[in-house]
Design an enzyme around this catalytic site. Structure first.
Site, PDB file in Angstrom:
ATOM      1  N   HIS A   1       0.845  -1.202   0.000  1.00  0.00           N
ATOM      2  CA  HIS A   1       0.000   0.000   0.000  1.00  0.00           C
ATOM      3  C   HIS A   1       0.872   1.241   0.000  1.00  0.00           C
ATOM      4  O   HIS A   1       1.905   1.312   0.666  1.00  0.00           O
ATOM      5  CB  HIS A   1      -1.030  -0.010   1.133  1.00  0.00           C
TER       6      HIS A   1
ATOM      7  N   ASP B   1       5.656   2.783   7.143  1.00  0.00           N
ATOM      8  CA  ASP B   1       4.279   2.324   6.836  1.00  0.00           C
ATOM      9  C   ASP B   1       3.633   3.273   5.836  1.00  0.00           C
ATOM     10  O   ASP B   1       3.024   4.245   6.228  1.00  0.00           O
ATOM     11  CB  ASP B   1       3.464   2.251   8.125  1.00  0.00           C
TER      12      ASP B   1
ATOM     13  N   GLU C   1      -5.409   1.718   1.903  1.00  0.00           N
ATOM     14  CA  GLU C   1      -5.246   0.579   2.841  1.00  0.00           C
ATOM     15  C   GLU C   1      -5.590   1.023   4.241  1.00  0.00           C
ATOM     16  O   GLU C   1      -6.215   0.282   5.010  1.00  0.00           O
ATOM     17  CB  GLU C   1      -3.802   0.048   2.785  1.00  0.00           C
ATOM     18  N   GLU C   2      -5.154   2.233   4.579  1.00  0.00           N
ATOM     19  CA  GLU C   2      -5.330   2.709   5.958  1.00  0.00           C
ATOM     20  C   GLU C   2      -6.800   2.988   6.293  1.00  0.00           C
ATOM     21  O   GLU C   2      -7.135   3.183   7.456  1.00  0.00           O
ATOM     22  CB  GLU C   2      -4.465   3.966   6.197  1.00  0.00           C
TER      23      GLU C   2
ATOM     24  N   ASP D   1       4.120  -4.853   3.695  1.00  0.00           N
ATOM     25  CA  ASP D   1       3.583  -3.711   4.444  1.00  0.00           C
ATOM     26  C   ASP D   1       4.420  -3.575   5.718  1.00  0.00           C
ATOM     27  O   ASP D   1       4.246  -4.353   6.654  1.00  0.00           O
ATOM     28  CB  ASP D   1       2.107  -3.994   4.776  1.00  0.00           C
TER      29      ASP D   1
ATOM     30  N   HIS E   1       2.197   4.965  12.680  1.00  0.00           N
ATOM     31  CA  HIS E   1       1.054   5.864  12.509  1.00  0.00           C
ATOM     32  C   HIS E   1       1.264   7.225  13.185  1.00  0.00           C
ATOM     33  O   HIS E   1       0.296   7.869  13.593  1.00  0.00           O
ATOM     34  CB  HIS E   1      -0.250   5.194  12.981  1.00  0.00           C
TER      35      HIS E   1
ATOM     36  N   ASP F   1      16.004  -7.660  -0.756  1.00  0.00           N
ATOM     37  CA  ASP F   1      16.625  -8.794  -1.454  1.00  0.00           C
ATOM     38  C   ASP F   1      15.736 -10.027  -1.403  1.00  0.00           C
ATOM     39  O   ASP F   1      15.678 -10.800  -2.370  1.00  0.00           O
ATOM     40  CB  ASP F   1      17.994  -9.104  -0.843  1.00  0.00           C
TER      41      ASP F   1
HETATM   42  N1  TRP Z   1      -1.525  -2.804   7.873  1.00  0.00           N
HETATM   43  C1  TRP Z   1      -1.160  -2.105   9.082  1.00  0.00           C
HETATM   44  C2  TRP Z   1      -1.152  -0.656   8.722  1.00  0.00           C
HETATM   45  O1  TRP Z   1      -0.870  -0.313   7.601  1.00  0.00           O
HETATM   46  C3  TRP Z   1       0.195  -2.520   9.608  1.00  0.00           C
HETATM   47  C4  TRP Z   1       0.166  -3.872  10.218  1.00  0.00           C
HETATM   48  C5  TRP Z   1      -0.147  -4.182  11.476  1.00  0.00           C
HETATM   49  C6  TRP Z   1       0.444  -5.096   9.562  1.00  0.00           C
HETATM   50  N2  TRP Z   1      -0.066  -5.516  11.667  1.00  0.00           N
HETATM   51  C7  TRP Z   1       0.281  -6.104  10.519  1.00  0.00           C
HETATM   52  C8  TRP Z   1       0.827  -5.426   8.272  1.00  0.00           C
HETATM   53  C9  TRP Z   1       0.490  -7.432  10.192  1.00  0.00           C
HETATM   54  C10 TRP Z   1       1.032  -6.759   7.941  1.00  0.00           C
HETATM   55  C11 TRP Z   1       0.851  -7.757   8.899  1.00  0.00           C
HETATM   56  O2  TRP Z   1      -1.419   0.172   9.562  1.00  0.00           O
HETATM   57 ZN    ZN Z   2       0.643  -0.391   6.442  1.00  0.00          ZN
END
Ligand code: TRP
Ligand code: ZN
Length: 317
Positions: free
Chosen positions: A125, A137, A171-172, A200, A287, A306
């Site tokens: 994302h 993030d 995504e958020e 992510d 965040h 990698d």
């Molecule tokens: N997707 C979450 C975000 O963008 C981050 C996140 C929290 C996450 N726990 C996760 C991503 C486990 C992958 C797997 O805020």
């Molecule tokens: Zn994220």
């Protein structure tokens, strides 16, 4: 450092065994032969990945401090990634959707060639939260997937399977862009995706090395890579379904991915094997406004970048 040739030969044998034992996994799409001539993945230059992060941070700084859905910083992020891909020879498309009354965008890039009925897809994302620039993030995953795609172009790689890369919007706001894409494919389109790899948060400042516990072939590919480096991994448990692999998984597409940790704290046992600080979050700036280029562990970013290239190469031939 790359895993040894004998390690790769063992892994190839295991894929054949997995194809015989399992149904509905990525291994089903593997060719019956041809692994002996497997092309090696290139080393992804971490300096190039970091240069993308610097650009994403500048984009946030010039647009009110974030790259969030529906804000100008998100549009500028899409423009940046798309221009790199277009210049490298990818076929790009921008998919538009609406969420919370604002227009969102997914960017999809296809590398010409390969079997259109066996697509290996990698995504991240590209949106941040409104409170900060979102460099770990998820500038980290976005930049590493971008650099992997550019490495495909640089090497002129022509795998048996078709390669597709994606950068998701919103995504958020609850996996909005990736869900929109998966729905837009329809059942026939979804059936053509051999596997979806999600990235992510892969440069967390107090990193762990987590592998998604999903499709066995994808999971083994990542575990083999880290085993070749002598780095222990753990299964990702911070929240199944918390990122863009969830819509694919729910639609029956084999998924996998990597994660270096968010707001959970590193245990003493984890600090003993990975270094870093026990009792502290993997990402204390999760965040927050401090999720900047200073919020990146370069070693984790390098290893995970990698590993992405290794998996894309390994799973597409
Ligand atoms: N997707 C979450 C975000 O963008 C981050 C996140 C929290 C996450 N726990 C996760 C991503 C486990 C992958 C797997 O805020
Ligand atoms: Zn994220």
């Amino acid at each position: 450092m790359k895993p040894s040739a004998s390690g790769r030969a063992l892994a190839a044998g295991a894929v054949v065994v997995a194809a015989l034992l399992t149904g509905g996994s990525m291994a089903d799409a593997a060719p019956a032969s041809g692994t002996a001539t497997a092309a090696a993945a290139p080393d992804i230059p971490v300096a190039d990945v970091k240069a993308h992060l610097t650009q994403l941070q500048s984009i946030a700084a010039a647009n009110g401090g974030n790259r969030a859905h529906g804000r100008p910083g998100y549009q500028a992020s899409i423009d940046y990634v798309k221009a790199k891909l277009d210049a490298a020879g990818f076929t790009t498309s921008v998919q538009q959707f609406t969420s919370s009354g604002r227009t969102g965008y997914n960017l999809v890039a296809d590398w010409p060639g390969g079997d259109p009925n066996r697509v290996v897809m990698s995504g991240s994302h590209l949106d941040s939260v409104t409170s900060g620039p979102g460099i770990n993030d998820n500038g980290s995953g976005s930049a590493a997937v971008l650099e992997t795609a550019l490495a495909v172009a640089r090497s002129g790689y022509q795998p048996a399977k078709h390669l597709r890369f994606a950068w998701w919007g919103a995504e958020e706001l609850g996996l909005v862009g990736s869900r929109y894409y998966v729905n837009s494919l329809g059942a026939a389109g979804r059936a053509k995706i051999s596997g979806y790899l999600n990235f992510d948060m892969i440069g967390s400042p107090n990193p762990g090395y987590f592998v998604y516990d999903d499709d066995p072939t994808i999971e083994k590919t990542f575990k083999d890579y880290f085993a070749g480096l002598g780095i222990p991994t753990e299964i990702e448990t911070e929240g199944d379904g918390r990122s863009d692999h969830a819509p694919f998984k729910n639609a029956g597409v084999p998924v996998g991915g990597l994660f270096s940790g968010a707001d959970y704290r590193k245990t003493a046992a984890q600090a003993a094997k990975w270094g870093g600080t026990a009792g502290q979050a993997f990402d204390r700036c999760y965040h927050s406004s401090c999720d900047t280029t200073a919020n990146i562990d370069e070693t984790a970013l390098n290893r995970n970048s990698d590993a992405i290239a290794y998996a894309v190469w390994q799973l597409s031939q």
